[in-house]
Design a protein around this motif. Structure first.
Motif, short mmCIF file in Angstrom:
data_model
loop_
_atom_site.label_atom_id
_atom_site.label_comp_id
_atom_site.label_asym_id
_atom_site.label_seq_id
_atom_site.Cartn_x
_atom_site.Cartn_y
_atom_site.Cartn_z
N LEU A 63 3.01 -36.91 23.57
CA LEU A 63 3.63 -35.98 24.28
C LEU A 63 4.14 -34.83 23.20
N PHE A 64 4.17 -35.15 21.95
CA PHE A 64 4.48 -34.38 20.99
C PHE A 64 3.37 -33.22 20.72
N ILE A 65 2.32 -34.03 20.41
CA ILE A 65 1.25 -33.35 19.90
C ILE A 65 0.75 -32.59 21.05
N GLY A 66 0.59 -33.24 22.23
CA GLY A 66 0.01 -32.59 23.50
C GLY A 66 0.68 -31.26 23.87
N THR A 67 1.92 -31.32 23.81
CA THR A 67 2.60 -29.92 24.16
C THR A 67 2.70 -28.86 23.29
N LEU A 68 2.28 -28.99 21.91
CA LEU A 68 2.20 -28.03 21.02
C LEU A 68 1.27 -26.87 21.60
N PRO A 69 -0.22 -26.82 22.14
CA PRO A 69 -0.83 -25.95 22.49
C PRO A 69 -0.02 -25.10 23.71
N LEU A 70 0.60 -25.72 24.44
CA LEU A 70 1.56 -24.95 25.60
C LEU A 70 2.46 -24.14 24.69
N PHE A 71 2.96 -24.51 23.68
CA PHE A 71 4.08 -23.44 23.10
C PHE A 71 3.34 -22.56 22.36
N PHE A 72 2.22 -22.77 22.18
CA PHE A 72 1.44 -21.65 21.58
C PHE A 72 1.04 -20.54 22.25
N VAL A 73 0.50 -20.88 23.55
CA VAL A 73 0.08 -20.02 24.46
C VAL A 73 1.31 -19.39 25.66
N LEU A 74 2.40 -20.29 25.41
CA LEU A 74 3.27 -19.72 26.33
C LEU A 74 3.76 -18.36 26.41
N PRO A 75 4.08 -17.65 25.17
CA PRO A 75 4.37 -16.29 24.98
C PRO A 75 3.46 -15.33 25.95
N ALA A 76 2.08 -15.63 25.47
CA ALA A 76 1.19 -14.78 26.01
C ALA A 76 1.18 -14.94 27.60
N ALA A 77 1.38 -16.06 28.19
CA ALA A 77 1.29 -16.36 29.42
C ALA A 77 2.52 -15.91 30.38
N LEU A 78 3.40 -15.68 29.76
CA LEU A 78 4.62 -15.14 30.31
C LEU A 78 4.56 -13.45 30.21
N ASP A 79 3.77 -12.80 29.50
CA ASP A 79 3.56 -11.51 29.33
C ASP A 79 4.61 -10.80 28.83
N GLY A 81 4.83 -9.69 25.81
CA GLY A 81 4.11 -8.58 24.81
C GLY A 81 4.50 -9.28 23.38
N PHE A 82 4.57 -10.57 23.24
CA PHE A 82 4.63 -11.24 22.11
C PHE A 82 3.48 -12.31 21.92
N THR A 83 2.69 -12.31 20.88
CA THR A 83 1.91 -13.42 21.04
C THR A 83 2.19 -14.56 19.56
N THR A 84 1.80 -15.52 19.57
CA THR A 84 2.36 -16.41 18.57
C THR A 84 1.27 -15.99 17.36
N PRO A 85 2.08 -15.56 16.19
CA PRO A 85 0.98 -15.41 15.00
C PRO A 85 0.50 -16.50 14.50
N GLY A 86 -0.61 -16.26 13.94
CA GLY A 86 -1.31 -17.26 13.25
C GLY A 86 -0.80 -18.27 12.52
N PHE A 87 0.15 -17.66 11.51
CA PHE A 87 0.78 -18.56 10.36
C PHE A 87 1.72 -19.50 11.31
N VAL A 88 2.30 -19.24 12.22
CA VAL A 88 3.26 -19.92 13.16
C VAL A 88 2.35 -21.19 13.60
N VAL A 89 1.11 -20.95 13.90
CA VAL A 89 0.53 -22.04 14.69
C VAL A 89 0.00 -22.95 13.40
N TRP A 90 -0.55 -22.28 12.29
CA TRP A 90 -0.79 -23.17 10.89
C TRP A 90 0.32 -24.08 10.43
N ALA A 91 1.59 -23.17 10.58
CA ALA A 91 2.72 -23.84 10.17
C ALA A 91 3.11 -25.13 10.97
N ALA A 92 2.98 -25.08 12.19
CA ALA A 92 3.38 -26.06 13.00
C ALA A 92 2.38 -27.15 12.98
#
Length: 126
Positions: A63-79, A81-92
């Protein structure tokens, strides 16, 4: 005092009180070692509780690992105007995941040890 009037001394020998075993102790171990129906039930009970703990830990991790990609694409899906920066993805993925995995693993080990202690208490009749 003559020898006839002195109180007679007796030495009592036996198993010390603390060393006595509970009546269910030998019986439960006998049931398991002889692989009777009751012994099989005892062992299946332990196996079922261990499986339940393992599946719970696996579900929490998935559940924890599976929901991480959803949090990464959520800002782009909501339009927004904010995308998840690469360093946030790598840090997570590189840092934040490991403490959570460690906590889940620690919970699992404690639960498995508690299951085994409960099983031993059942065998000893405590």
């Amino acid at each position: 005092m003559p020898a006839e009037q002195r109180p007679r001394r007796e030495v009592v020998t036996g198993v010390p009180r603390g060393a006595r075993r509970a009546p269910g102790h030998a019986h439960a171990r006998f049931e398991i070692s002889e692989q009777t129906t009751l012994g099989t039930t005892y062992v299946r009970s332990l196996m079922r509780s261990q499986l339940r703990a393992g599946l719970s830990a696996l579900a929490a991790l998935a559940l924890f690992i599976g929901t991480l990609p959803l949090f990464f694409v959520l800002p782009a899906a909501l339009d927004c105007g904010f995308t998840t920066p690469g360093f946030v993805v790598w840090a997570a993925l590189g840092v934040a995941v490991y403490p959570v995995m460690w906590l889940i693993a620690r919970w699992y080990v404690r639960r498995a040890e508690r299951n085994e202690q409960d099983f031993l208490k059942l065998l000893e009749g405590r």
